[in-house]
Enzyme design. Structure first.
Site, PDB file in Angstrom:
ATOM      1  N   HIS A  58      -3.243  -5.561   1.709  1.00 51.42           N
ATOM      2  CA  HIS A  58      -2.535  -5.826   2.976  1.00 51.42           C
ATOM      3  C   HIS A  58      -2.660  -7.291   3.409  1.00 51.42           C
ATOM      4  O   HIS A  58      -3.523  -7.599   4.247  1.00 51.42           O
ATOM      5  CB  HIS A  58      -3.167  -4.982   4.091  1.00 51.42           C
ATOM      6  CG  HIS A  58      -2.986  -3.522   3.941  1.00 51.42           C
ATOM      7  ND1 HIS A  58      -1.940  -2.836   4.509  1.00 51.42           N
ATOM      8  CD2 HIS A  58      -3.733  -2.599   3.297  1.00 51.42           C
ATOM      9  CE1 HIS A  58      -2.038  -1.551   4.226  1.00 51.42           C
ATOM     10  NE2 HIS A  58      -3.111  -1.378   3.492  1.00 51.42           N
TER      11      HIS A  58
ATOM     12  N   GLU B   5      -0.938  -8.717   5.503  1.00 49.89           N
ATOM     13  CA  GLU B   5      -0.631  -8.765   6.950  1.00 49.89           C
ATOM     14  C   GLU B   5      -1.875  -8.519   7.794  1.00 49.89           C
ATOM     15  O   GLU B   5      -1.848  -8.723   9.008  1.00 49.89           O
ATOM     16  CB  GLU B   5       0.486  -7.766   7.293  1.00 49.89           C
ATOM     17  CG  GLU B   5       0.102  -6.303   7.406  1.00 49.89           C
ATOM     18  CD  GLU B   5      -0.136  -5.606   6.067  1.00 49.89           C
ATOM     19  OE1 GLU B   5      -0.111  -6.270   5.009  1.00 49.89           O
ATOM     20  OE2 GLU B   5      -0.361  -4.376   6.085  1.00 49.89           O
TER      21      GLU B   5
ATOM     22  N   CYS C 133       0.817  -1.216   0.000  1.00 48.19           N
ATOM     23  CA  CYS C 133       0.000   0.000   0.000  1.00 48.19           C
ATOM     24  C   CYS C 133       0.859   1.277   0.000  1.00 48.19           C
ATOM     25  O   CYS C 133       1.451   1.588  -1.030  1.00 48.19           O
ATOM     26  CB  CYS C 133      -0.959  -0.073   1.182  1.00 48.19           C
ATOM     27  SG  CYS C 133      -2.441   0.882   0.919  1.00 48.19           S
TER      28      CYS C 133
HETATM   29  N1  GLN Z   1      -3.718   6.305   1.286  1.00 50.34           N
HETATM   30  C1  GLN Z   1      -2.405   6.058   1.777  1.00 50.34           C
HETATM   31  C2  GLN Z   1      -1.371   6.879   1.016  1.00 50.34           C
HETATM   32  O1  GLN Z   1      -1.668   7.401  -0.001  1.00 50.34           O
HETATM   33  C3  GLN Z   1      -2.049   4.588   1.686  1.00 50.34           C
HETATM   34  C4  GLN Z   1      -3.016   3.789   2.540  1.00 50.34           C
HETATM   35  C5  GLN Z   1      -2.429   2.549   3.141  1.00 50.34           C
HETATM   36  O2  GLN Z   1      -1.207   2.356   3.165  1.00 50.34           O
HETATM   37  N2  GLN Z   1      -3.286   1.727   3.693  1.00 50.34           N
HETATM   38  O3  GLN Z   1      -0.263   6.980   1.430  1.00 50.34           O
END
Ligand code: GLN
Length: 192
Positions: free
Chosen positions: A170, A172, A78
């Site tokens: 994710h 995890e 992410c």
């Molecule tokens: N929206 C976050 C970003 O742009 C990422 C979200 C996440 O890591 N769950 O950094």
């Protein structure tokens, strides 16, 4: 194995717990000297702007980049995917710039649009895996030697390039250790 988790902000504990459950040692990475003892690193989810700023403030950004360039197995989840991207849509900011991908932040909507779904990720298992998306980015463009690992409809949500892997979702945050196991086994780096 000693598995590092970049530990400035975000979902650090969840990764450390999974690393332990697989029988490895989790190492919180906050400064350059921590890089010396790790065999792989995970860049967790969180807020990419915050983690990116801390990477710069602490001056960890260059040594980390160097270590990854030299082959350290690296997985960004992410926000971690955003840190690895060569390009971030509609933004000037760039961080590690190690993957030939362009990403779109918050591409599935706001926090309340977070969701879980199930998909087969061919390289990992013939069974469907649970994928958790939290204000996730997706990959809007993939170039050069970066390869698609998983798509959600027409959107690329996981990719790999040499020793680097990135997922919008994710693993995890699930009970399933197969993704982490796949990352640590390292075969994905050979069949490029
Ligand atoms: N929206 C976050 C970003 O742009 C990422 C979200 C996440 O890591 N769950 O950094």
């Amino acid at each position: 194995m000693n598995v590092g988790v970049l530990s400035f902000q975000g979902g650090v504990i969840e990764h450390l717990n999974q690393i332990k459950r697989l029988g490895h040692i989790g190492v919180e990475v906050k400064r350059e000297k921590d890089l010396g003892i790790i065999d792989a690193i995970i860049l967790p989810g969180g807020e990419s702007t915050t983690i990116g700023r801390l990477l710069r403030v602490t001056k960890l950004i260059e040594p980390l980049k160097e270590k990854i360039r030299k082959g350290l197995p690296t997985w960004g989840t992410c926000a971690g995917m955003i840190l690895l991207a060569n390009e971030i849509e509609d933004e000037e900011s760039k961080y590690l710039e190690l993957m030939n991908i362009k990403v779109r932040r918050n591409a599935f909507g706001t926090q309340k649009d977070s969701f879980r779904t199930h998909r087969i990720v061919n390289e990992i298992s013939e069974e469907k895996l649970e994928l958790v998306f939290i204000r996730a980015p997706y990959i809007s463009e993939i170039k050069g030697n970066a390869k698609i690992l998983c798509k959600l409809d027409d959107k690329i949500v996981a990719a790999k390039q040499d020793n680097i892997m990135a997922t919008s979702f994710h693993p995890e945050l699930t009970d399933d250790l197969r993704f982490l196991n796949y990352f640590l086994k390292g075969n994905w780096m050979k069949n490029k």
